[in-house]
Design a protein around this motif. Structure first.
Motif, short mmCIF file in Angstrom:
data_model
loop_
_atom_site.label_atom_id
_atom_site.label_comp_id
_atom_site.label_asym_id
_atom_site.label_seq_id
_atom_site.Cartn_x
_atom_site.Cartn_y
_atom_site.Cartn_z
N GLN A 185 17.78 70.47 86.95
CA GLN A 185 17.73 69.02 87.14
C GLN A 185 18.80 68.51 88.10
O GLN A 185 19.17 67.33 88.07
N THR A 186 19.32 69.39 88.97
CA THR A 186 20.39 69.02 89.90
C THR A 186 20.13 69.69 91.24
O THR A 186 19.71 70.84 91.28
N HIS A 222 24.46 68.75 95.41
CA HIS A 222 25.26 68.11 94.36
C HIS A 222 25.94 69.15 93.47
O HIS A 222 27.10 68.96 93.07
N ALA A 223 25.27 70.25 93.18
CA ALA A 223 25.83 71.25 92.26
C ALA A 223 26.91 72.11 92.92
O ALA A 223 27.81 72.59 92.23
N LEU A 258 27.49 65.86 86.54
CA LEU A 258 26.33 66.74 86.68
C LEU A 258 25.17 66.30 85.80
O LEU A 258 24.03 66.72 86.02
#
Length: 357
Positions: free
Chosen positions: A52-53, A57-58, A90
């Motif tokens: 879900q990321t 972003h991760a 996160l």
């Protein structure tokens, strides 16, 4: 369903050849140019973070975790609060709790070494079918059916699957399983995921550079972007509440531990009312002269949230933290509220100073 060429060896050779030339460079990658990099800890950590990321972003979170906790043993020994704070931003915070539970199980029950089979990985706390398959394949070269959203999209287009998601998931998983072979089992799922992420994109697929165009039923039908079909999503319900931003006379902000279970469980947060379907009067966490700073909105997986932000100066039995530290560590919904309150406080202080001058 359109007619689909079923020459699986040709499809595999085409995609793996493309992957050898175009694999993404990722910090956790075990790919065609770095086959020696197969650290199960890095792969497991990345897979948990990527649920879900997005990759952009991760990635900074992954690098920060590795710097602070370079091994599964180091992570297992970390205090819960530190890991939860490092995870802030996160989202889906149950993943952070599962991360710690899994690390501690690997450290305590497996001498700090991840098991190397899909079944044994699946037995670890917090490890689901997708993560077990991904680690088994990528870290240990076990043939496994690794199906994420990118792979579902590739399968839906390759075979022009007319069943809409989410009902199509079992069919898409079955189609993906038919393409698995003993040859390069670690590279195969990564190749599929890279294809979905960079070429077979959701809205604008780059069919002109796709290695599977000659085999793709959706392309042959003239509308690849139509797939995968999706069932119309119902509107998210909305909840309402109040969040309280209390500063002390040193400018620190009051935080409280949230309950271990439930949304954002185990994390520090701003004091809030319950989040209810309709607005209701809220009881402040301390006696003070509370003022309204505005409202914020935030969208969780299953509902949207509107919070009235109230601010005050006071004291009490709280975890007192510098606002800049809280803005770095808090979950996003609370960062929004604190950001609004701090901005208002800054504006208020500047206005007061201007009046005095």
């Amino acid at each position: 369903m359109a007619s689909v060429p079923c020459d699986i060896p040709v499809i595999r050779a085409a995609l793996l050849g493309w992957y050898d030339a175009h694999a993404r460079s990722l910090p956790w990658r075990s790919g065609p140019t770095d086959r020696g990099l197969k650290d199960p800890y890095r792969i497991w950590l990345s897979e948990v973070m990527l649920q879900q990321t997005t990759v952009p972003h991760a990635t900074p979170y992954f690098l920060s975790f590795l710097q602070r906790w370079p091994t599964v043993g180091a992570l297992a020994a970390a205090p819960d609060a530190e890991v939860m704070a490092a995870w802030a931003g996160l989202g889906y915070y149950a993943r952070a709790r599962n991360l710690l539970a899994c690390a501690r199980a690997v450290s305590a029950d497996h001498d700090g070494v991840f098991p190397d089979t899909e079944a044994a990985l699946l037995a670890l706390p917090g490890v689901g079918a997708y993560t077990a398959a991904a680690v088994a394949a990528i870290a240990f070269d076990r043939p496994a059916n690794v199906v994420d959203g990118n792979v579902e999209r590739v399968m839906a287009r390759l075979y022009a699957v007319e069943t809409p998601l989410p009902a199509a998931k079992p069919e898409l998983k079955r189609l993906a399983a038919a393409l698995i072979a003993d040859d390069r089992p670690g590279d195969w799922p990564q190749a599929l995921m890279d294809l979905g992420a960079t070429v077979c994109r959701p809205r604008t697929p780059l069919c002109a550079v796709c290695p599977l165009t000659d085999h793709c039923a959706a392309f042959a039908g003239g509308a690849p972007e139509r797939y995968p079909l999706k069932t119309a999503r119902a509107d998210r319900p909305r909840r309402h509440g109040t969040v309280f931003v209390l500063f002390d006379d040193r400018g620190r902000v009051a935080l409280v531990p949230r309950p271990d279970k439930g949304l954002l469980g185990g994390m520090l947060g701003l004091p809030t009312s319950d989040w209810q379907p309709v607005p209701a009067e809220a009881v402040p966490p301390a006696a003070a002269d509370w003022g309204a700073a505005g409202t914020i909105t935030h969208v969780f997986t299953h509902f949207a949230l509107t919070l009235e932000v109230r601010t005050a100066t006071g004291s009490g039995d709280f975890v007192w933290t510098a606002p800049e530290q809280a803005l770095a560590d808090l979950p996003t919904v609370f960062r929004k509220a604190l950001g609004l309150a701090v901005g208002g406080a800054i504006t208020s202080r500047r206005s007061s100073a201007a009046l005095r001058s």
